[in-house]
Design a protein around this motif. Sequence first.
Motif, PDB file in Angstrom:
ATOM      1  N   PRO A 101       9.591   7.057 -17.039  1.00 51.57           N
ATOM      2  CA  PRO A 101       8.663   7.283 -18.210  1.00 51.57           C
ATOM      3  C   PRO A 101       9.779   6.846 -19.334  1.00 51.57           C
ATOM      4  O   PRO A 101      10.836   7.327 -19.261  1.00 51.57           O
ATOM      5  CB  PRO A 101       8.295   8.855 -18.119  1.00 51.57           C
ATOM      6  N   ALA A 102       9.285   6.423 -20.411  1.00 50.62           N
ATOM      7  CA  ALA A 102      10.055   6.209 -21.701  1.00 50.62           C
ATOM      8  C   ALA A 102      10.423   7.574 -22.256  1.00 50.62           C
ATOM      9  O   ALA A 102       9.736   8.542 -22.382  1.00 50.62           O
ATOM     10  CB  ALA A 102       9.303   5.288 -22.403  1.00 50.62           C
ATOM     11  N   ARG A 103      11.608   7.938 -22.509  1.00 54.09           N
ATOM     12  CA  ARG A 103      12.200   8.860 -23.129  1.00 54.09           C
ATOM     13  C   ARG A 103      11.732   9.142 -24.689  1.00 54.09           C
ATOM     14  O   ARG A 103      11.942   8.220 -25.399  1.00 54.09           O
ATOM     15  CB  ARG A 103      13.656   9.278 -22.983  1.00 54.09           C
ATOM     16  N   ARG A 134       1.007  -1.307  -0.207  1.00 53.33           N
ATOM     17  CA  ARG A 134      -0.105  -0.077   0.006  1.00 53.33           C
ATOM     18  C   ARG A 134       1.046   1.249   0.033  1.00 53.33           C
ATOM     19  O   ARG A 134       0.510   2.087  -0.570  1.00 53.33           O
ATOM     20  CB  ARG A 134      -0.994   0.034   1.260  1.00 53.33           C
ATOM     21  N   GLN A 135       1.834   1.330   0.769  1.00 50.41           N
ATOM     22  CA  GLN A 135       2.758   2.374   0.816  1.00 50.41           C
ATOM     23  C   GLN A 135       3.641   2.655  -0.447  1.00 50.41           C
ATOM     24  O   GLN A 135       3.686   3.651  -1.055  1.00 50.41           O
ATOM     25  CB  GLN A 135       3.698   2.306   1.887  1.00 50.41           C
ATOM     26  N   ILE A 136       3.895   1.395  -1.094  1.00 50.19           N
ATOM     27  CA  ILE A 136       4.603   1.685  -2.379  1.00 50.19           C
ATOM     28  C   ILE A 136       3.718   1.940  -3.487  1.00 50.19           C
ATOM     29  O   ILE A 136       4.039   3.211  -4.318  1.00 50.19           O
ATOM     30  CB  ILE A 136       5.090   0.380  -2.890  1.00 50.19           C
ATOM     31  N   ALA A 137       2.494   1.715  -3.432  1.00 51.19           N
ATOM     32  CA  ALA A 137       1.382   2.070  -4.419  1.00 51.19           C
ATOM     33  C   ALA A 137       0.965   3.563  -4.386  1.00 51.19           C
ATOM     34  O   ALA A 137       0.949   4.273  -5.122  1.00 51.19           O
ATOM     35  CB  ALA A 137       0.138   1.294  -4.177  1.00 51.19           C
ATOM     36  N   GLY A 138       1.189   4.339  -2.946  1.00 51.04           N
ATOM     37  CA  GLY A 138       1.018   5.569  -2.760  1.00 51.04           C
ATOM     38  C   GLY A 138       2.223   6.364  -3.267  1.00 51.04           C
ATOM     39  O   GLY A 138       1.835   7.554  -4.068  1.00 51.04           O
ATOM     40  N   ASP A 153      -2.260  -0.362 -13.213  1.00 50.25           N
ATOM     41  CA  ASP A 153      -2.486  -1.343 -11.995  1.00 50.25           C
ATOM     42  C   ASP A 153      -1.282  -0.986 -11.156  1.00 50.25           C
ATOM     43  O   ASP A 153      -0.198  -1.794 -10.951  1.00 50.25           O
ATOM     44  CB  ASP A 153      -2.415  -2.735 -12.451  1.00 50.25           C
ATOM     45  N   LEU A 154      -1.661  -0.052 -10.294  1.00 48.56           N
ATOM     46  CA  LEU A 154      -0.851   0.229  -9.152  1.00 48.56           C
ATOM     47  C   LEU A 154      -0.632  -0.735  -8.122  1.00 48.56           C
ATOM     48  O   LEU A 154       0.897  -0.891  -7.856  1.00 48.56           O
ATOM     49  CB  LEU A 154      -1.240   1.688  -8.509  1.00 48.56           C
ATOM     50  N   ALA A 187       1.103  10.776 -11.164  1.00 52.07           N
ATOM     51  CA  ALA A 187       0.572  12.157 -11.178  1.00 52.07           C
ATOM     52  C   ALA A 187       1.381  13.172 -11.712  1.00 52.07           C
ATOM     53  O   ALA A 187       0.954  14.125 -12.634  1.00 52.07           O
ATOM     54  CB  ALA A 187      -0.256  12.417 -10.038  1.00 52.07           C
ATOM     55  N   ASP A 188       2.626  13.269 -11.423  1.00 45.09           N
ATOM     56  CA  ASP A 188       3.547  14.288 -11.847  1.00 45.09           C
ATOM     57  C   ASP A 188       4.424  13.815 -12.964  1.00 45.09           C
ATOM     58  O   ASP A 188       5.151  14.475 -13.456  1.00 45.09           O
ATOM     59  CB  ASP A 188       4.243  14.938 -10.643  1.00 45.09           C
ATOM     60  N   GLY A 189       4.306  12.680 -13.557  1.00 45.57           N
ATOM     61  CA  GLY A 189       5.011  12.232 -14.558  1.00 45.57           C
ATOM     62  C   GLY A 189       6.139  11.848 -14.515  1.00 45.57           C
ATOM     63  O   GLY A 189       7.285  11.242 -15.456  1.00 45.57           O
ATOM     64  N   SER A 190       6.823  11.707 -12.945  1.00 43.78           N
ATOM     65  CA  SER A 190       8.103  11.271 -13.046  1.00 43.78           C
ATOM     66  C   SER A 190       8.152   9.741 -12.864  1.00 43.78           C
ATOM     67  O   SER A 190       9.515   9.366 -12.846  1.00 43.78           O
ATOM     68  CB  SER A 190       8.421  11.946 -11.321  1.00 43.78           C
TER      69      SER A 190
END
Length: 206
Positions: free
Chosen positions: A201-203, A135-139, A155-156, A146-149
């Motif tokens: 994210p893929a560059r 749960r903590q990792i999923a958060g 499937d979180l 959300a911020d794209g990092s």
Amino acid sequence: MTTRSARRREILDEETILDATATILRRHGPAKATVLDVARELGVSHGSVYRFFPSKAALREEVTRRWLTAGHGVLAGIAARTDLPPPARLESWLGTLFGTTRGQVADDPELFATFLVLVREQSGVVDAHVAELRRQIAGILADGAADGSLAPGPDLTGTAAAVLNAVTRFHHPAHAAAWERDSAEADFASLRALVLDALRPARSDG
């Protein structure tokens, strides 16, 4: 004059009983430790212990839960650190998980050996512990998405499970012997970097 036993009776609570149980487990091991041993350690009747824990199994379950969840608060604090970008937060979280578990072994190897036996008996407690870590990792992953990092996919929960599974040998008690190797820190750092790279994210070539 107040005796040692009387003083202990005055402050008897769950934490006091669990502390005494840990002492007895360290001294006798899980096979021979009994509720009566715990009561004698505290200077109370075994009935006093049963008022808090209705059975030996309940006592063993709770002492196992306390041991497993000892680092949850620290990890939750890292997971909630909005001042850190999610990738750095996940990096710190994984490092703390390894360091905390490794520290429990180094600080009290005799007690750790006992808990290794108890953990195998308490599947429900272990499942709850793992669920909280996921749960903590999923958060963290949700914040990264959300911020794209980070790019954890839709499937979180599944990705969080995969992350935790990937580092199993650096937090599961069954692998504790390997944590003493000279290469343990470097091995962990390499695996953590690989996990983080896989989540970025893929560059775009454009």
